[in-house]
Design an enzyme around this catalytic site. Structure first.
Site, PDB file in Angstrom:
ATOM      1  N   GLY A   1       0.821  -1.215   0.000  1.00  0.00           N
ATOM      2  CA  GLY A   1       0.000   0.000   0.000  1.00  0.00           C
ATOM      3  C   GLY A   1       0.852   1.261   0.000  1.00  0.00           C
TER       4      GLY A   1
ATOM      5  N   SER B   1      -4.511   6.265  13.867  1.00  0.00           N
ATOM      6  CA  SER B   1      -4.851   7.470  13.105  1.00  0.00           C
ATOM      7  C   SER B   1      -5.299   8.587  14.032  1.00  0.00           C
ATOM      8  CB  SER B   1      -6.003   7.112  12.158  1.00  0.00           C
ATOM      9  OG  SER B   1      -6.606   8.259  11.645  1.00  0.00           O
TER      10      SER B   1
ATOM     11  N   TYR C   1     -14.785   3.421  10.367  1.00  0.00           N
ATOM     12  CA  TYR C   1     -13.342   3.274  10.139  1.00  0.00           C
ATOM     13  C   TYR C   1     -12.570   3.685  11.397  1.00  0.00           C
ATOM     14  CZ  TYR C   1      -8.654   4.792   8.979  1.00  0.00           C
ATOM     15  OH  TYR C   1      -7.292   4.997   9.019  1.00  0.00           O
TER      16      TYR C   1
ATOM     17  N   LYS D   1     -10.042   1.619  14.400  1.00  0.00           N
ATOM     18  CA  LYS D   1      -8.710   2.009  14.911  1.00  0.00           C
ATOM     19  C   LYS D   1      -8.730   2.066  16.436  1.00  0.00           C
ATOM     20  CE  LYS D   1      -6.522   2.466  11.040  1.00  0.00           C
ATOM     21  NZ  LYS D   1      -5.598   1.402  10.649  1.00  0.00           N
TER      22      LYS D   1
ATOM     23  N   TYR E   1      -1.200   8.506  12.883  1.00  0.00           N
ATOM     24  CA  TYR E   1      -0.788   9.347  11.760  1.00  0.00           C
ATOM     25  C   TYR E   1      -1.768  10.492  11.601  1.00  0.00           C
ATOM     26  CZ  TYR E   1       1.036   4.758  10.030  1.00  0.00           C
ATOM     27  OH  TYR E   1       1.615   3.528   9.866  1.00  0.00           O
TER      28      TYR E   1
HETATM   29  P1  NAD Z   1      -3.479   1.522   1.550  1.00  0.00           P
HETATM   30  O1  NAD Z   1      -4.877   1.129   1.250  1.00  0.00           O
HETATM   31  O2  NAD Z   1      -2.656   2.081   0.450  1.00  0.00           O
HETATM   32  O3  NAD Z   1      -2.690   0.286   2.203  1.00  0.00           O
HETATM   33  C1  NAD Z   1      -3.333  -0.704   2.962  1.00  0.00           C
HETATM   34  C2  NAD Z   1      -2.996  -2.039   2.337  1.00  0.00           C
HETATM   35  O4  NAD Z   1      -3.645  -3.074   3.090  1.00  0.00           O
HETATM   36  C3  NAD Z   1      -3.473  -2.167   0.896  1.00  0.00           C
HETATM   37  O5  NAD Z   1      -2.374  -2.458   0.042  1.00  0.00           O
HETATM   38  C4  NAD Z   1      -4.487  -3.301   0.941  1.00  0.00           C
HETATM   39  O6  NAD Z   1      -4.452  -4.104  -0.233  1.00  0.00           O
HETATM   40  C5  NAD Z   1      -4.049  -4.065   2.182  1.00  0.00           C
HETATM   41  N1  NAD Z   1      -5.121  -4.839   2.823  1.00  0.00           N
HETATM   42  C6  NAD Z   1      -6.337  -4.411   3.219  1.00  0.00           C
HETATM   43  N2  NAD Z   1      -7.035  -5.432   3.746  1.00  0.00           N
HETATM   44  C7  NAD Z   1      -6.238  -6.547   3.666  1.00  0.00           C
HETATM   45  C8  NAD Z   1      -6.416  -7.905   4.003  1.00  0.00           C
HETATM   46  N3  NAD Z   1      -7.572  -8.351   4.501  1.00  0.00           N
HETATM   47  N4  NAD Z   1      -5.382  -8.762   3.824  1.00  0.00           N
HETATM   48  C9  NAD Z   1      -4.225  -8.327   3.286  1.00  0.00           C
HETATM   49  N5  NAD Z   1      -4.019  -7.056   2.908  1.00  0.00           N
HETATM   50  C10 NAD Z   1      -5.021  -6.176   3.094  1.00  0.00           C
HETATM   51  O7  NAD Z   1      -3.549   2.552   2.770  1.00  0.00           O
HETATM   52  P2  NAD Z   1      -2.408   3.489   3.378  1.00  0.00           P
HETATM   53  O8  NAD Z   1      -2.786   4.891   3.093  1.00  0.00           O
HETATM   54  O9  NAD Z   1      -1.072   2.987   3.000  1.00  0.00           O
HETATM   55  O10 NAD Z   1      -2.674   3.246   4.920  1.00  0.00           O
HETATM   56  C11 NAD Z   1      -1.985   2.259   5.651  1.00  0.00           C
HETATM   57  C12 NAD Z   1      -2.543   2.206   7.055  1.00  0.00           C
HETATM   58  O11 NAD Z   1      -2.420   3.476   7.663  1.00  0.00           O
HETATM   59  C13 NAD Z   1      -4.024   1.841   7.111  1.00  0.00           C
HETATM   60  O12 NAD Z   1      -4.234   0.983   8.212  1.00  0.00           O
HETATM   61  C14 NAD Z   1      -4.708   3.163   7.336  1.00  0.00           C
HETATM   62  O13 NAD Z   1      -5.917   3.013   8.032  1.00  0.00           O
HETATM   63  C15 NAD Z   1      -3.675   3.888   8.190  1.00  0.00           C
HETATM   64  N6  NAD Z   1      -3.783   5.345   8.076  1.00  0.00           N
HETATM   65  C16 NAD Z   1      -3.740   5.939   6.832  1.00  0.00           C
HETATM   66  C17 NAD Z   1      -3.871   7.315   6.725  1.00  0.00           C
HETATM   67  C18 NAD Z   1      -3.887   7.984   5.370  1.00  0.00           C
HETATM   68  O14 NAD Z   1      -4.340   9.124   5.279  1.00  0.00           O
HETATM   69  N7  NAD Z   1      -3.411   7.355   4.309  1.00  0.00           N
HETATM   70  C19 NAD Z   1      -4.014   8.105   7.881  1.00  0.00           C
HETATM   71  C20 NAD Z   1      -4.027   7.468   9.122  1.00  0.00           C
HETATM   72  C21 NAD Z   1      -3.907   6.088   9.208  1.00  0.00           C
HETATM   73  C1  WQD Z   2      -8.234  17.422   4.383  1.00  0.00           C
HETATM   74  C2  WQD Z   2      -8.841  18.813   4.281  1.00  0.00           C
HETATM   75  C3  WQD Z   2     -11.227  18.809   3.984  1.00  0.00           C
HETATM   76  C4  WQD Z   2     -11.120  16.866   0.034  1.00  0.00           C
HETATM   77  C5  WQD Z   2      -8.953  11.867   6.611  1.00  0.00           C
HETATM   78  C6  WQD Z   2      -9.503  10.866   7.589  1.00  0.00           C
HETATM   79  C7  WQD Z   2      -8.503  10.592   8.673  1.00  0.00           C
HETATM   80  C8  WQD Z   2      -7.144  10.177   8.095  1.00  0.00           C
HETATM   81  C9  WQD Z   2      -6.680  11.149   7.058  1.00  0.00           C
HETATM   82  C10 WQD Z   2      -7.081   7.784   7.971  1.00  0.00           C
HETATM   83  C11 WQD Z   2     -10.143  18.974   5.050  1.00  0.00           C
HETATM   84  C12 WQD Z   2     -10.536  19.367   2.752  1.00  0.00           C
HETATM   85  C13 WQD Z   2     -10.764  17.445   1.239  1.00  0.00           C
HETATM   86  C14 WQD Z   2     -11.709  17.687  -0.967  1.00  0.00           C
HETATM   87  C15 WQD Z   2     -11.530  19.589   0.501  1.00  0.00           C
HETATM   88  N1  WQD Z   2      -7.214   8.924   7.419  1.00  0.00           N
HETATM   89  N2  WQD Z   2     -10.963  18.779   1.472  1.00  0.00           N
HETATM   90  N3  WQD Z   2     -11.889  19.023  -0.684  1.00  0.00           N
HETATM   91  O1  WQD Z   2     -10.530  14.640   6.573  1.00  0.00           O
HETATM   92  O2  WQD Z   2      -8.355  15.502   7.552  1.00  0.00           O
HETATM   93  O3  WQD Z   2      -8.690  13.068   7.302  1.00  0.00           O
HETATM   94  O4  WQD Z   2      -7.710  11.357   6.081  1.00  0.00           O
HETATM   95  O5  WQD Z   2      -6.939   7.521   9.109  1.00  0.00           O
HETATM   96  O6  WQD Z   2      -9.049   9.588   9.442  1.00  0.00           O
HETATM   97  O7  WQD Z   2     -10.709  11.388   8.140  1.00  0.00           O
HETATM   98  O8  WQD Z   2      -8.343  14.423   5.285  1.00  0.00           O
HETATM   99  O9  WQD Z   2      -7.656  14.762   2.957  1.00  0.00           O
HETATM  100  O10 WQD Z   2     -10.068  14.189   3.435  1.00  0.00           O
HETATM  101  O11 WQD Z   2      -9.219  16.442   4.058  1.00  0.00           O
HETATM  102  O12 WQD Z   2     -11.714  20.782   0.705  1.00  0.00           O
HETATM  103  O13 WQD Z   2     -12.075  17.227  -2.057  1.00  0.00           O
HETATM  104  O14 WQD Z   2      -9.179  19.052   2.905  1.00  0.00           O
HETATM  105  O15 WQD Z   2     -12.400  19.502   4.252  1.00  0.00           O
HETATM  106  O16 WQD Z   2     -10.163  20.286   5.549  1.00  0.00           O
HETATM  107  P1  WQD Z   2      -9.083  14.491   6.727  1.00  0.00           P
HETATM  108  P2  WQD Z   2      -8.836  14.880   3.862  1.00  0.00           P
END
Ligand code: NAD
Ligand code: WQD
Length: 332
Positions: A10, A124, A148, A152, A176
């Site tokens: 991912g 997160s 979601y 977490k 994160y």
């Molecule tokens: P991503 O979707 O790119 O990576 C997650 C990976 O997990 C994917 O490649 C998917 O194929 C794999 N996966 C999902 N379910 C699975 C299963 N049942 N078995 C095996 N593989 C599986 O997401 P990311 O952005 O790289 O995020 C990674 C982690 O960080 C996630 O847990 C996400 O919730 C957390 N996170 C992400 C963000 C963000 O904004 N990207 C923010 C906070 C937390």
């Molecule tokens: C960022 C800012 C929007 C899209 C989400 C999850 C959080 C974490 C990170 C996983 C905000 C604005 C967005 C658009 C916009 N993920 N926006 N137009 O909401 O801070 O967090 O991703 O854990 O759990 O909730 O991130 O990138 O969606 O938004 O104006 O088309 O951009 O209102 O202010 P967010 P985001």
């Protein structure tokens, strides 16, 4: 001795795998590829000039997952696998609870069986719900606003209970904030299918002409310019935080929680303007209503991670914007 990166194909996991390989760790990746593809594995190998062992499997299947532990000497686990789209989780809560919780339980049960005790979990900032003040510290009250986020928070609680029952586990939970950017090679990054949920992939889709206009959700917040403020962090800085988290539990017993962000708040307009400036491209935007559930401001106090992990993000907002766009241009 290898590090298992669950979800390593991912967006974030691929960057972590590169950092691990650069630190001479042996890397085993498990991923179902449900939100990624196998080219990522080749690109990780090309960037580092090292091999990774890759298992394409769904971690719901406990037997297949156990085979990974049978075949390899797994010393520690970084667990990123899971579904992550907030809006989708509201529509499909059972899918989210089933996938995110069951794969985590499978992983932890197998780790216990194989005496593998070091675990780093991708949590997160969403677990802070609607924080009353910013910057957010790790001891702020926890709550969630969508399934979601609840997965977490539930996993954090499971990890605490597990540690209380068996303190041979050494656990780090990393919360994160908003990861953006990409590896400087332009070979790996974030390029979601369909219409993106998050701001940066939306911006790159508009810049590349895939989407017409960015809807900025609200310009009447009580912030510097009326648009929402978030803590954007470069994915490579975030990945390096995982190396530090592993080092922490290589030396110390316990269960730890850290915010990983840049510690700074940037508005939507600041991000859009910086993106346009450093990349010399236009991003059409218009202001629309606020997105339900959004908060005005969210950014981290990162002093705990700085002090205890000896970690500090080094990349600027300009770096984040340049690298995000470089990846998209490169993958066209
Ligand atoms: P991503 O979707 O790119 O990576 C997650 C990976 O997990 C994917 O490649 C998917 O194929 C794999 N996966 C999902 N379910 C699975 C299963 N049942 N078995 C095996 N593989 C599986 O997401 P990311 O952005 O790289 O995020 C990674 C982690 O960080 C996630 O847990 C996400 O919730 C957390 N996170 C992400 C963000 C963000 O904004 N990207 C923010 C906070 C937390
Ligand atoms: C960022 C800012 C929007 C899209 C989400 C999850 C959080 C974490 C990170 C996983 C905000 C604005 C967005 C658009 C916009 N993920 N926006 N137009 O909401 O801070 O967090 O991703 O854990 O759990 O909730 O991130 O990138 O969606 O938004 O104006 O088309 O951009 O209102 O202010 P967010 P985001």
């Amino acid at each position: 001795m290898a590090v298992l990166v669950a979800g390593g194909a991912g967006y974030i996991g691929s960057h972590i795998s590169i950092e691990l390989l650069n630190n001479n760790k042996e890397v085993v990746i498990v991923d179902s590829l449900m939100n990624s593809n196998e080219d990522v594995i080749k690109n990780i190998e090309n960037i580092t000039n090292k091999k990774v062992k890759f298992y394409s499997l769904n971690m719901i299947n406990e037997d297949e997952l156990e085979k990974v532990f049978k075949d390899n000497n797994i010393e520690s686990v970084i667990h990123l696998a899971g579904l992550k789209a907030v809006g989708e989780s509201v529509k499909k809560p059972l899918e989210y609870y089933y996938n995110n919780l069951v794969i985590t339980l499978n992983l932890l049960r197998i780790m216990k069986k194989y005496n593998c005790n070091k675990f780093v979990f991708s949590s997160s900032a969403t677990v802070y719900g609607q924080p009353k003040t910013v910057p957010i510290k790790e001891d702020f009250p926890l709550s969630t606003t969508n399934p979601y986020g609840t997965t977490k928070l539930m996993i954090e609680r499971i990890l605490k209970d597990l540690y209380n029952s068996d303190n041979s586990f050494r656990i780090v939970m990393l919360r994160y904030f908003n990861p953006i950017g990409a590896h400087e090679s332009g070979l790996i990054g974030e390029n979601p299918n369909g219409i993106p949920n998050n701001l940066m992939p939306y911006i790159t889709s508009v810049a590349s002409g895939k989407l017409e206009v960015l809807n900025i959700f609200g310009n009447d917040y009580n912030t510097k310019d009326g648009t929402g403020v978030r803590d954007y962090i470069h994915v490579v800085d975030l990945a390096k935080g995982h190396i530090k988290a592993l080092e922490k539990i290589e030396k110390d017993d316990g269960i730890f929680v850290y915010n990983l962000g840049s510690g700074r708040g940037y508005s939507v307009l600041e991000l859009v303007n910086t993106f346009e400036k450093v990349n010399n491209v236009k991003v059409n935007y218009k202001f629309t209503d606020r997105r339900p559930g959004d908060i005005a401001e969210c950014y981290a106090d990162i002093s705990k991670a700085e002090k205890e992990l000896n970690w500090k993000p080094t990349k600027t907002l300009e770096d984040m914007c340049r690298d995000s766009w470089n990846f998209i241009k490169n993958s066209k």
